[in-house]
Write a protein that holds these residues in place. Structure first.
Motif, PDB file in Angstrom:
ATOM      1  N   ARG A 102      -4.920   1.172 -12.813  1.00  0.00           N
ATOM      2  CA  ARG A 102      -6.234   1.788 -13.037  1.00  0.00           C
ATOM      3  C   ARG A 102      -7.022   1.772 -11.730  1.00  0.00           C
ATOM      4  O   ARG A 102      -7.240   0.721 -11.142  1.00  0.00           O
ATOM      5  CB  ARG A 102      -7.001   1.020 -14.097  1.00  0.00           C
ATOM      6  CG  ARG A 102      -8.395   1.578 -14.361  1.00  0.00           C
ATOM      7  CD  ARG A 102      -9.147   0.696 -15.330  1.00  0.00           C
ATOM      8  NE  ARG A 102     -10.496   1.170 -15.576  1.00  0.00           N
ATOM      9  CZ  ARG A 102     -11.407   0.496 -16.261  1.00  0.00           C
ATOM     10  NH1 ARG A 102     -11.097  -0.676 -16.776  1.00  0.00           N
ATOM     11  NH2 ARG A 102     -12.615   0.988 -16.435  1.00  0.00           N
ATOM     12  N   LEU A 103      -7.447   2.950 -11.301  1.00  0.00           N
ATOM     13  CA  LEU A 103      -8.265   3.083 -10.106  1.00  0.00           C
ATOM     14  C   LEU A 103      -9.679   3.429 -10.550  1.00  0.00           C
ATOM     15  O   LEU A 103      -9.960   4.556 -10.969  1.00  0.00           O
ATOM     16  CB  LEU A 103      -7.707   4.158  -9.173  1.00  0.00           C
ATOM     17  CG  LEU A 103      -6.565   3.744  -8.235  1.00  0.00           C
ATOM     18  CD1 LEU A 103      -5.321   3.381  -9.027  1.00  0.00           C
ATOM     19  CD2 LEU A 103      -6.248   4.847  -7.254  1.00  0.00           C
ATOM     20  N   HIS A 104     -10.547   2.458 -10.489  1.00  0.00           N
ATOM     21  CA  HIS A 104     -11.907   2.626 -10.967  1.00  0.00           C
ATOM     22  C   HIS A 104     -12.667   3.666 -10.131  1.00  0.00           C
ATOM     23  O   HIS A 104     -12.640   3.633  -8.902  1.00  0.00           O
ATOM     24  CB  HIS A 104     -12.650   1.287 -10.917  1.00  0.00           C
ATOM     25  CG  HIS A 104     -14.050   1.352 -11.404  1.00  0.00           C
ATOM     26  ND1 HIS A 104     -14.366   1.493 -12.746  1.00  0.00           N
ATOM     27  CD2 HIS A 104     -15.224   1.304 -10.742  1.00  0.00           C
ATOM     28  CE1 HIS A 104     -15.680   1.543 -12.867  1.00  0.00           C
ATOM     29  NE2 HIS A 104     -16.224   1.416 -11.677  1.00  0.00           N
ATOM     30  N   LYS A 131       0.831  -1.212   0.000  1.00  0.00           N
ATOM     31  CA  LYS A 131       0.000   0.000   0.000  1.00  0.00           C
ATOM     32  C   LYS A 131       0.860   1.254   0.000  1.00  0.00           C
ATOM     33  O   LYS A 131       1.767   1.396   0.815  1.00  0.00           O
ATOM     34  CB  LYS A 131      -0.930  -0.005   1.213  1.00  0.00           C
ATOM     35  CG  LYS A 131      -1.990   1.089   1.195  1.00  0.00           C
ATOM     36  CD  LYS A 131      -3.011   0.897   2.310  1.00  0.00           C
ATOM     37  CE  LYS A 131      -3.882  -0.317   2.043  1.00  0.00           C
ATOM     38  NZ  LYS A 131      -4.972  -0.449   3.037  1.00  0.00           N
ATOM     39  N   LEU A 183      -5.127   9.134  -1.783  1.00  0.00           N
ATOM     40  CA  LEU A 183      -5.612   7.817  -2.168  1.00  0.00           C
ATOM     41  C   LEU A 183      -4.632   6.744  -1.726  1.00  0.00           C
ATOM     42  O   LEU A 183      -3.414   6.921  -1.819  1.00  0.00           O
ATOM     43  CB  LEU A 183      -5.795   7.741  -3.688  1.00  0.00           C
ATOM     44  CG  LEU A 183      -6.713   8.787  -4.328  1.00  0.00           C
ATOM     45  CD1 LEU A 183      -6.720   8.605  -5.834  1.00  0.00           C
ATOM     46  CD2 LEU A 183      -8.117   8.668  -3.774  1.00  0.00           C
ATOM     47  N   GLN A 203     -12.160   6.869  -9.696  1.00  0.00           N
ATOM     48  CA  GLN A 203     -11.408   7.907  -9.001  1.00  0.00           C
ATOM     49  C   GLN A 203     -11.078   9.089  -9.906  1.00  0.00           C
ATOM     50  O   GLN A 203     -10.269   9.933  -9.539  1.00  0.00           O
ATOM     51  CB  GLN A 203     -10.110   7.318  -8.435  1.00  0.00           C
ATOM     52  CG  GLN A 203     -10.318   6.275  -7.356  1.00  0.00           C
ATOM     53  CD  GLN A 203     -10.970   6.843  -6.112  1.00  0.00           C
ATOM     54  OE1 GLN A 203     -10.919   8.048  -5.860  1.00  0.00           O
ATOM     55  NE2 GLN A 203     -11.592   5.983  -5.317  1.00  0.00           N
ATOM     56  N   ASP A 244     -12.327   7.118 -14.432  1.00  0.00           N
ATOM     57  CA  ASP A 244     -11.272   6.338 -13.784  1.00  0.00           C
ATOM     58  C   ASP A 244      -9.984   7.150 -13.698  1.00  0.00           C
ATOM     59  O   ASP A 244      -9.802   8.134 -14.410  1.00  0.00           O
ATOM     60  CB  ASP A 244     -11.010   5.038 -14.555  1.00  0.00           C
ATOM     61  CG  ASP A 244     -12.237   4.142 -14.595  1.00  0.00           C
ATOM     62  OD1 ASP A 244     -13.065   4.253 -13.670  1.00  0.00           O
ATOM     63  OD2 ASP A 244     -12.376   3.353 -15.545  1.00  0.00           O
ATOM     64  N   ILE A 269      -3.092   3.293  -2.657  1.00  0.00           N
ATOM     65  CA  ILE A 269      -2.925   2.485  -3.863  1.00  0.00           C
ATOM     66  C   ILE A 269      -2.223   1.183  -3.493  1.00  0.00           C
ATOM     67  O   ILE A 269      -1.199   1.184  -2.809  1.00  0.00           O
ATOM     68  CB  ILE A 269      -2.086   3.233  -4.914  1.00  0.00           C
ATOM     69  CG1 ILE A 269      -2.772   4.546  -5.283  1.00  0.00           C
ATOM     70  CG2 ILE A 269      -1.873   2.377  -6.152  1.00  0.00           C
ATOM     71  CD1 ILE A 269      -1.985   5.360  -6.277  1.00  0.00           C
TER      72      ILE A 269
END
Length: 321
Positions: A199-201, A168, A184, A203, A213, A186
């Motif tokens: 890819r951060l759905h 993280k 955020l 966000q 995204d 990640i």
């Protein structure tokens, strides 16, 4: 409104008819049923609308292909891709204003809008395609769909150790100018490569149908010890002249800490040692670490040391060149 129409039957042509045949059939019927030649004839007026609707679809290869694919099952809302319907009436202005072909003028005033007389199929399939917001997965009076927010891009810089360990990580990101930055969390895969994208759905930027995204490109920070070559790492290992001559145990820096290697006696600068599995990448597919020996001499020596160097130069039979 009228229900599904067989446009080929309306124009009186075969389903395999070419563009010229369709155009000739249209012109012949248009002259026959034109409102100016059939004053007060409601049947002729409806027929005129039908043949124009049929021709507007069949003259355009994209619309014709879509019509042929959907056929009488258009109400089931089979999925299809958007197309360019800006030229519904041949690119000649307002679709409800009218246009001329040759010496024949076609007047569409009063035909458009609510209750204008076009069939369900024509209005659903084409009139609702006014912009890229059309939802191609359903039919009916849906019009334009709600738009998702746009996607965003940003970067995340990691040390080689952080990239190899994964886990993280926190990212400060501003989706909209003037909006407060967000923090955020990640989840970075262990051994992620330089230039990889995450890819951060949901966000990205907000929109009526939900946010877009966020795409995060990972970059390695410059490292003072290691050089990256794909999944392999390389580094220099500095040794004293007597270590290079006599050999012995030498410490080598890795991403996980120092390890010892056995340096053979008489190792010259440039000699390389491969430490397998000490590079970058996920477990089981990690690259290697290439350790290059570099013989380093002292910048300053005492008088006693210099005397020993002179003595060695006198008695040594070694010639470097």
């Amino acid at each position: 409104m009228a229900s599904y129409q067989d446009y080929y039957k309306v124009l009186g042509v075969d389903r395999n008819a070419d563009k010229d045949t369709i155009a000739r059939a249209f012109k012949k019927l248009a002259r026959k049923y034109h409102p100016d030649l059939n004053q007060g004839d409601k049947i002729a007026e409806e027929k005129f609308k039908e043949i124009n609707e049929a021709y507007d679809v069949l003259k355009d290869p994209k619309k014709r292909q879509m019509y042929d694919q959907l056929g009488s099952n258009w109400k089931q809302g089979q999925q299809f891709s958007n197309a360019d319907f800006n030229d519904i009436f041949g690119g000649r202005g307002n679709p409800y204003g009218g246009f001329s072909r040759g010496n024949v003028h076609f007047d569409f005033s009063g035909m458009g809008g609510a209750g204008g007389g076009y069939s369900d199929f024509f209005q659903t399939l084409f009139n609702n395609f006014g912009g890229s917001g059309y939802d191609g997965t359903m039919f009916g009076n849906q019009g334009r769909r709600m738009q998702k927010g746009s996607d965003c891009e940003t970067e995340l810089s990691l040390t080689l150790k952080e990239a190899q360990e994964g886990g993280k990580r926190q990212l400060r990101f501003m989706a909209q100018p003037g909006q407060p930055a967000r923090t955020l969390d990640i989840n970075v895969p262990a051994g992620i490569r330089d230039g990889a994208k995450l890819r951060l759905h949901g966000q990205g930027r907000p929109g009526p149908a939900g946010p877009g995204d966020l795409y995060v490109t990972v970059h390695y920070k410059p490292d003072p010890v290691f050089t990256v070559n794909g999944s392999d790492l390389s580094c220099d290992v500095f040794v004293a002249p007597w270590e290079a001559v006599l050999g012995g145990q030498v410490k080598v820096q890795t991403l996980e800490g120092q390890v010892e290697i056995k340096l053979p006696a008489g190792s010259s600068s440039g000699k390389k040692f491969r430490l397998r599995g000490r590079g970058l990448g996920p477990d089981g597919r990690r690259g290697d670490l290439l350790a290059r020996i570099v013989v380093k001499v002292p910048d300053h020596s005492s008088e006693e040391e210099l005397a020993l160097w002179r003595k060695l130069a006198e008695i040594s039979t070694f010639r470097a060149r």
